[in-house]
Design a protein around this motif. Structure first.
Motif, PDB file in Angstrom:
ATOM      1  N   PRO A 150       0.811  -1.227   0.000  1.00  0.00           N
ATOM      2  CA  PRO A 150       0.000   0.000   0.000  1.00  0.00           C
ATOM      3  C   PRO A 150       0.844   1.276   0.000  1.00  0.00           C
ATOM      4  O   PRO A 150       0.497   2.256  -0.678  1.00  0.00           O
ATOM      5  CB  PRO A 150      -0.827  -0.112   1.290  1.00  0.00           C
ATOM      6  N   ARG A 151       1.949   1.285   0.728  1.00  0.00           N
ATOM      7  CA  ARG A 151       2.797   2.483   0.766  1.00  0.00           C
ATOM      8  C   ARG A 151       3.474   2.713  -0.582  1.00  0.00           C
ATOM      9  O   ARG A 151       3.631   3.853  -1.026  1.00  0.00           O
ATOM     10  CB  ARG A 151       3.839   2.347   1.880  1.00  0.00           C
ATOM     11  N   ALA A 152       3.880   1.633  -1.252  1.00  0.00           N
ATOM     12  CA  ALA A 152       4.495   1.772  -2.573  1.00  0.00           C
ATOM     13  C   ALA A 152       3.488   2.286  -3.591  1.00  0.00           C
ATOM     14  O   ALA A 152       3.817   3.125  -4.439  1.00  0.00           O
ATOM     15  CB  ALA A 152       5.077   0.432  -3.025  1.00  0.00           C
ATOM     16  N   ILE A 153       2.256   1.801  -3.513  1.00  0.00           N
ATOM     17  CA  ILE A 153       1.206   2.272  -4.423  1.00  0.00           C
ATOM     18  C   ILE A 153       0.946   3.757  -4.202  1.00  0.00           C
ATOM     19  O   ILE A 153       0.806   4.531  -5.159  1.00  0.00           O
ATOM     20  CB  ILE A 153      -0.083   1.449  -4.222  1.00  0.00           C
ATOM     21  N   PHE A 154       0.901   4.162  -2.947  1.00  0.00           N
ATOM     22  CA  PHE A 154       0.700   5.584  -2.631  1.00  0.00           C
ATOM     23  C   PHE A 154       1.816   6.439  -3.221  1.00  0.00           C
ATOM     24  O   PHE A 154       1.571   7.487  -3.827  1.00  0.00           O
ATOM     25  CB  PHE A 154       0.626   5.782  -1.117  1.00  0.00           C
ATOM     26  N   MET A 155       3.057   5.998  -3.069  1.00  0.00           N
ATOM     27  CA  MET A 155       4.189   6.766  -3.585  1.00  0.00           C
ATOM     28  C   MET A 155       4.175   6.819  -5.114  1.00  0.00           C
ATOM     29  O   MET A 155       4.524   7.843  -5.713  1.00  0.00           O
ATOM     30  CB  MET A 155       5.500   6.180  -3.088  1.00  0.00           C
ATOM     31  N   LEU A 156       3.773   5.732  -5.760  1.00  0.00           N
ATOM     32  CA  LEU A 156       3.681   5.753  -7.218  1.00  0.00           C
ATOM     33  C   LEU A 156       2.640   6.771  -7.671  1.00  0.00           C
ATOM     34  O   LEU A 156       2.859   7.519  -8.629  1.00  0.00           O
ATOM     35  CB  LEU A 156       3.328   4.370  -7.761  1.00  0.00           C
ATOM     36  N   LYS A 157       1.514   6.819  -6.980  1.00  0.00           N
ATOM     37  CA  LYS A 157       0.488   7.814  -7.299  1.00  0.00           C
ATOM     38  C   LYS A 157       1.029   9.230  -7.115  1.00  0.00           C
ATOM     39  O   LYS A 157       0.739  10.123  -7.913  1.00  0.00           O
ATOM     40  CB  LYS A 157      -0.744   7.604  -6.409  1.00  0.00           C
ATOM     41  N   GLN A 158       1.838   9.423  -6.078  1.00  0.00           N
ATOM     42  CA  GLN A 158       2.441  10.732  -5.851  1.00  0.00           C
ATOM     43  C   GLN A 158       3.405  11.085  -6.985  1.00  0.00           C
ATOM     44  O   GLN A 158       3.435  12.225  -7.462  1.00  0.00           O
ATOM     45  CB  GLN A 158       3.192  10.743  -4.519  1.00  0.00           C
ATOM     46  N   GLY A 159       4.190  10.110  -7.428  1.00  0.00           N
ATOM     47  CA  GLY A 159       5.107  10.345  -8.530  1.00  0.00           C
ATOM     48  C   GLY A 159       4.374  10.676  -9.808  1.00  0.00           C
ATOM     49  O   GLY A 159       4.739  11.616 -10.534  1.00  0.00           O
ATOM     50  N   PHE A 160       3.312   9.939 -10.098  1.00  0.00           N
ATOM     51  CA  PHE A 160       2.484  10.220 -11.271  1.00  0.00           C
ATOM     52  C   PHE A 160       1.902  11.617 -11.188  1.00  0.00           C
ATOM     53  O   PHE A 160       1.811  12.333 -12.191  1.00  0.00           O
ATOM     54  CB  PHE A 160       1.358   9.176 -11.365  1.00  0.00           C
ATOM     55  N   GLY A 161       1.541  12.027 -10.013  1.00  0.00           N
ATOM     56  CA  GLY A 161       0.904  13.327  -9.810  1.00  0.00           C
ATOM     57  C   GLY A 161       1.779  14.514 -10.129  1.00  0.00           C
ATOM     58  O   GLY A 161       1.283  15.642 -10.245  1.00  0.00           O
ATOM     59  N   ARG A 162       3.102  14.292 -10.296  1.00  0.00           N
ATOM     60  CA  ARG A 162       3.972  15.411 -10.679  1.00  0.00           C
ATOM     61  C   ARG A 162       3.677  15.856 -12.108  1.00  0.00           C
ATOM     62  O   ARG A 162       3.965  16.995 -12.471  1.00  0.00           O
ATOM     63  CB  ARG A 162       5.453  15.015 -10.610  1.00  0.00           C
ATOM     64  N   LEU A 163       3.080  14.993 -12.927  1.00  0.00           N
ATOM     65  CA  LEU A 163       2.991  15.244 -14.366  1.00  0.00           C
ATOM     66  C   LEU A 163       1.886  16.220 -14.743  1.00  0.00           C
ATOM     67  O   LEU A 163       2.146  17.245 -15.373  1.00  0.00           O
ATOM     68  CB  LEU A 163       2.787  13.925 -15.109  1.00  0.00           C
ATOM     69  N   ILE A 164       0.665  15.909 -14.399  1.00  0.00           N
ATOM     70  CA  ILE A 164      -0.490  16.707 -14.828  1.00  0.00           C
ATOM     71  C   ILE A 164      -0.917  17.615 -13.682  1.00  0.00           C
ATOM     72  O   ILE A 164      -1.514  17.170 -12.707  1.00  0.00           O
ATOM     73  CB  ILE A 164      -1.667  15.808 -15.267  1.00  0.00           C
ATOM     74  N   ARG A 165      -0.608  18.913 -13.807  1.00  0.00           N
ATOM     75  CA  ARG A 165      -0.898  19.860 -12.747  1.00  0.00           C
ATOM     76  C   ARG A 165      -1.914  20.919 -13.177  1.00  0.00           C
ATOM     77  O   ARG A 165      -2.313  21.757 -12.391  1.00  0.00           O
ATOM     78  CB  ARG A 165       0.382  20.560 -12.272  1.00  0.00           C
ATOM     79  N   SER A 166      -2.315  20.911 -14.458  1.00  0.00           N
ATOM     80  CA  SER A 166      -3.325  21.838 -14.956  1.00  0.00           C
ATOM     81  C   SER A 166      -4.020  21.198 -16.150  1.00  0.00           C
ATOM     82  O   SER A 166      -3.572  20.170 -16.668  1.00  0.00           O
ATOM     83  CB  SER A 166      -2.680  23.171 -15.377  1.00  0.00           C
ATOM     84  N   LYS A 167      -5.100  21.796 -16.616  1.00  0.00           N
ATOM     85  CA  LYS A 167      -5.859  21.234 -17.734  1.00  0.00           C
ATOM     86  C   LYS A 167      -5.073  21.283 -19.048  1.00  0.00           C
ATOM     87  O   LYS A 167      -5.395  20.568 -19.995  1.00  0.00           O
ATOM     88  CB  LYS A 167      -7.185  21.980 -17.897  1.00  0.00           C
TER      89      LYS A 167
END
Length: 215
Positions: A150-167
């Protein structure tokens, strides 16, 4: 609430299937090759995220001379805010570890590719971490499925979240750890990510960036 971002239109997930297992001695060399392909396809604007300082340094060293037109930045050579300023200023590649997996907000064309070099499984080193893992096992639980995964999945989601920050943002997340495709738990990582198109072909990454550039 649903996301305001159109991930299917503006993002692509590359999932590695061919590379050696991260524990293999052949992994580091293969990783440098695949990272080079992603950097070339994107033309810069790349976060290469690592879980190991040694692998980060070795990959940076292997690729630094390959792209003279890009700033090849690495965590530790300057304060994080200075690195981000340099990254925004001109086409760059930033090699970084856990500090940059979350909390970094770069909108626009400056960041258009995030490379996940390995699935971010933590290694319990701090006494408190070890105690938590030991407590779960002692009480009949599974420390991998209940804590590490679960912690690794959370961190992967955080890493992915760096990409799309606006529409208006677009880009590719490249997961270069083949375990996401070969292990049973890999599907849990994919299911936790936004509903973007998934590919296993580098050619699709190249085509995605050509399309976004209008070429």
């Amino acid at each position: 609430l649903s996301s305001p971002f159109d991930y299917r239109k503006n993002s692509l997930i590359y999932v590695e299937k061919q590379m050696p297992d991260p524990k293999s001695p052949a992994f580091a060399g293969a990783l440098a090759v695949r990272c080079a392909e992603m950097i070339k396809a994107s033309g810069g604007g790349v976060f290469a995220l690592f879980t190991s300082y040694e692998l980060m340094k070795n990959t940076h060293k292997a690729l630094s001379g390959r792209f003279p037109e890009l700033n090849m930045l690495i965590q530790g050579e300057a304060a994080p805010n200075k690195l981000i300023e340099k990254f925004r200023a001109s086409p760059s590649v930033l090699f970084a570890t856990n500090t940059f997996w979350q909390g970094i907000d770069i909108k626009g064309d400056a960041l258009r590719c995030v490379i996940i070099t390995r699935l971010p499984f933590e290694v319990p080193e701090h006494p408190l971490q070890k105690a938590v893992y030991e407590h779960v096992v002692k009480n009949g639980g599974n420390d991998f499925s209940e804590i590490a995964l679960p912690r690794a999945i959370f961190m992967l989601k955080q890493g992915f979240g760096r990409l799309i920050r606006s529409k208006e943002d677009y880009g590719v997340v490249a997961i270069l750890d083949s375990r996401v495709a070969t292990k049973g738990y890999g599907r849990l990582f994919i299911n936790a990510l936004p509903e973007a198109e998934i590919t296993h072909k580098v050619e699709d990454v190249e085509a995605f960036f050509r399309r976004k550039r209008g070429q």
